[in-house]
Design a protein around this motif. Structure first.
Motif, short mmCIF file in Angstrom:
data_model
loop_
_atom_site.label_atom_id
_atom_site.label_comp_id
_atom_site.label_asym_id
_atom_site.label_seq_id
_atom_site.Cartn_x
_atom_site.Cartn_y
_atom_site.Cartn_z
N SER A 100 49.83 40.50 11.50
CA SER A 100 51.20 40.43 12.00
C SER A 100 51.43 41.35 13.20
CB SER A 100 52.14 40.80 10.84
OG SER A 100 53.43 40.36 11.10
N SER A 103 49.07 39.97 16.39
CA SER A 103 49.27 38.63 16.95
C SER A 103 50.16 38.66 18.18
CB SER A 103 49.92 37.74 15.89
OG SER A 103 51.22 38.22 15.60
N ALA A 104 50.09 37.59 18.97
CA ALA A 104 51.00 37.44 20.11
C ALA A 104 52.46 37.48 19.63
CB ALA A 104 50.71 36.14 20.85
N GLU A 105 52.73 36.87 18.47
CA GLU A 105 54.08 36.90 17.90
C GLU A 105 54.53 38.35 17.66
OE1 GLU A 105 56.63 35.13 17.36
OE2 GLU A 105 57.70 36.05 15.68
N LYS A 240 46.28 42.77 29.79
CA LYS A 240 45.68 42.12 28.62
C LYS A 240 44.75 43.10 27.88
CE LYS A 240 44.99 37.51 27.32
NZ LYS A 240 45.07 36.10 27.69
N ASN A 249 48.30 41.75 20.72
CA ASN A 249 48.02 40.48 21.43
C ASN A 249 46.56 40.06 21.24
OD1 ASN A 249 49.03 38.38 23.07
ND2 ASN A 249 48.33 39.35 24.95
N LYS A 251 45.44 38.19 18.50
CA LYS A 251 45.28 36.97 17.70
C LYS A 251 46.29 35.90 18.10
CE LYS A 251 43.34 39.51 13.86
NZ LYS A 251 43.54 40.05 12.51
N LEU B 107 54.37 37.86 31.00
CA LEU B 107 55.02 37.59 29.71
C LEU B 107 55.91 38.76 29.30
CD1 LEU B 107 55.39 35.92 27.10
CD2 LEU B 107 53.34 37.05 26.21
N ARG B 139 61.17 30.25 17.09
CA ARG B 139 59.74 30.37 17.40
C ARG B 139 58.85 29.82 16.27
NH1 ARG B 139 61.26 35.51 19.11
NH2 ARG B 139 60.04 36.48 17.43
N ILE B 158 62.34 31.91 24.12
CA ILE B 158 61.92 33.15 23.46
C ILE B 158 62.75 33.44 22.19
CG2 ILE B 158 63.23 34.57 25.13
CD1 ILE B 158 59.84 35.62 23.72
N LYS B 234 54.75 35.53 6.97
CA LYS B 234 55.11 34.78 8.17
C LYS B 234 54.37 35.27 9.40
CE LYS B 234 59.44 33.37 6.30
NZ LYS B 234 60.86 33.60 6.28
N GLN B 235 53.41 34.53 9.86
CA GLN B 235 52.53 35.04 10.90
C GLN B 235 52.77 34.38 12.26
OE1 GLN B 235 50.65 37.55 9.99
NE2 GLN B 235 50.09 37.34 7.85
N ARG B 236 53.17 33.11 12.26
CA ARG B 236 53.28 32.36 13.53
C ARG B 236 52.03 32.55 14.41
NH1 ARG B 236 59.43 34.39 14.46
NH2 ARG B 236 60.41 33.11 12.87
N LEU B 237 50.89 32.29 13.81
CA LEU B 237 49.63 32.51 14.53
C LEU B 237 49.39 31.49 15.64
CD1 LEU B 237 47.12 33.73 11.80
CD2 LEU B 237 48.16 35.00 13.70
N MET B 239 51.32 31.15 18.02
CA MET B 239 52.03 31.65 19.20
C MET B 239 51.13 31.77 20.43
SD MET B 239 55.08 32.19 20.01
CE MET B 239 55.73 32.21 18.32
N LYS B 240 49.91 32.21 20.21
CA LYS B 240 48.98 32.38 21.33
C LYS B 240 48.76 31.04 22.05
CE LYS B 240 45.69 35.70 22.53
NZ LYS B 240 44.94 36.87 22.17
N LEU B 243 52.07 29.83 23.81
CA LEU B 243 52.27 30.55 25.08
C LEU B 243 51.38 29.96 26.16
CD1 LEU B 243 52.50 34.19 23.66
CD2 LEU B 243 54.27 33.08 25.04
N GLN B 244 50.13 29.74 25.83
CA GLN B 244 49.19 29.24 26.84
C GLN B 244 49.53 27.82 27.28
OE1 GLN B 244 45.09 30.11 26.21
NE2 GLN B 244 45.49 32.30 26.07
N ASN B 249 50.54 34.11 29.34
CA ASN B 249 49.62 34.97 28.60
C ASN B 249 48.17 34.48 28.71
OD1 ASN B 249 49.27 37.28 26.97
ND2 ASN B 249 49.35 36.10 25.07
N LYS B 250 47.84 33.89 29.87
CA LYS B 250 46.51 33.30 30.05
C LYS B 250 45.53 34.28 30.69
CE LYS B 250 46.71 28.90 31.66
NZ LYS B 250 47.34 27.72 32.38
#
Lengths: 251, 251
Positions: A100, A103-105, A240, A249, A251, B107, B139, B158, B234-237, B239-240, B243-244, B249-250
């Motif tokens: 958590s 992660s980017a979130e 980054k 940032n 995962k 970002l 999100r 966002i 709740k992870q919202r994995l 997101m990465k 975003l890309q 966030n690239k």
């Protein structure tokens, strides 16, 4: 039903010259408390603040930013995204929370939390008669800022804020913003690029006129010129890595 | 020298039940204008706002969030990080600005800008007598939100904000925040983990008592328990990737 804050918000301009009058600790505490009451995502409270008082540390931070007002101000706050406290909870509750933070979130949550807190502090301070300026420039070298402030893993200095009594010769005024029609959309994002180009062209004149009037014609650049110059040069491409080194940032 | 905003900020609590009284477009415009005057990193102005009025779109967004107040409110704002306008400037000035949008730094700038603007709007609205709640829940599915709002490349939703007149039976109160000593450090980050554990233990009691009193003892969870449950689930994995896909966030 009051328009007090509306009028206060409309008067904002960044202040970059301060009298050498330090804020009291009591005032700083009030500002932080007002900041803490801002909304925080899922009650996570992912912000800490470092108040920098030591002149050597302030001078070192000024080196990072290149801005004299990082040293010369009434008080200097550094806003820190902080999952170090959640890592303590993690140890005690023995659940896997690190994903958590990493992660980017987690980065978005931390960045939003810190910013909401900071803007509460900005408006509270301005209402008290102080001026403020945000210091994104501390992101010029995050590794160095983390060293100066002894920041542990899972913390990240996202920006600073200088606060103080505006100096007598401080004569800033609110800078014109993009046209309302250009930033506000109803129901869907209206991606009419011809219309947008026209809005920006009109706005470019407004900005050019604003500078010309304030500098007796010495500066006349448009918003588009400023933005193009800035964005094609200052990249901070190390961000980054700096984020990942601090545990963010990933995962 | 006024403490008006201090006291207003201290009274904040999120409102999740609103009367069905829509805000006028005039009021919405005032709120956005107050928001626009917040500080913006290097004058980049990287935020746009979508006001969602269409009931079907609101219902679709409610599905994403799972929260009834995304549909039932006086007005719904979606805050969008927006480098689409800078991409227009990019075309016209023929400089390479895309790295700037696509970097992690881009970002951060966009997230901070949107949040400062939103918190100006929150305080201005609360001063006008409205209640607000932030909607990070949008999100949960960024791809779907981008579809619903027709968001182009280099834009990212966002968070949202529901605004409205609090309903008669809305009885929220300010929730206790982490102890001042725990979030505020002087000169360096004091990473004394024993002290921090003790501060959190005391705070856990405060939070548990707060819930117990408000629910006649039905809820008694501590802050640490809440945070551990939330962060381990709740992870919202995605997101990465989200975003890309939007161009962020690239780099």
């Amino acid at each position: 039903m009051s328009d007090y804050v509306y009028h206060l918000a409309k008067q904002h301009h960044s202040v970059r010259k301060f009298k050498p009058e330090p804020l009291t600790r009591e005032t700083v505490k009030k500002l932080i408390e007002a900041g803490q009451m801002a909304s925080t995502s899922s009650y996570l409270q992912t912000t800490s603040v470092v108040g920098v008082e030591n002149p050597e540390k302030k001078a070192a931070l000024k080196e990072v930013s290149g801005q004299p007002y990082v040293l010369d101000n009434g008080y200097l706050l550094i806003f820190v995204i902080d999952y170090n406290r959640h890592d303590l909870v993690n140890e005690q509750q023995a659940q896997d929370m690190t994903t958590s933070f990493e992660s980017a979130e987690g980065l978005l949550v931390g960045t939003v939390d810190a910013s909401l807190m900071a803007q509460n502090i900005a408006l509270t301070a301005e209402d008290m008669g102080y001026g403020i300026v945000y210091l994104g420039s501390l992101r010029n070298d995050v590794t160095r800022v983390r060293e100066i402030l002894d920041l542990p893993e899972y913390t990240f200095p996202i920006f600073g804020m200088a606060i103080g009594v505006p100096s007598e010769d401080e004569n800033g005024t609110p800078k014109p913003r993009l046209p309302f029609e250009h930033v506000f959309h109803v129901d869907t994002y209206d991606n009419d690029r011809d219309m947008a180009r026209q809005q920006l062209a009109t706005y470019d004149e407004t900005v050019s006129d604003y500078y010309a009037e304030r500098t007796d014609g010495r500066r006349t650049e448009t918003w588009s010129e400023q933005v193009a110059n800035f964005m094609s040069s200052k990249q901070r491409l190390e961000m980054k890595d700096w984020l990942q080194e601090a545990g963010f940032n990933k995962k």
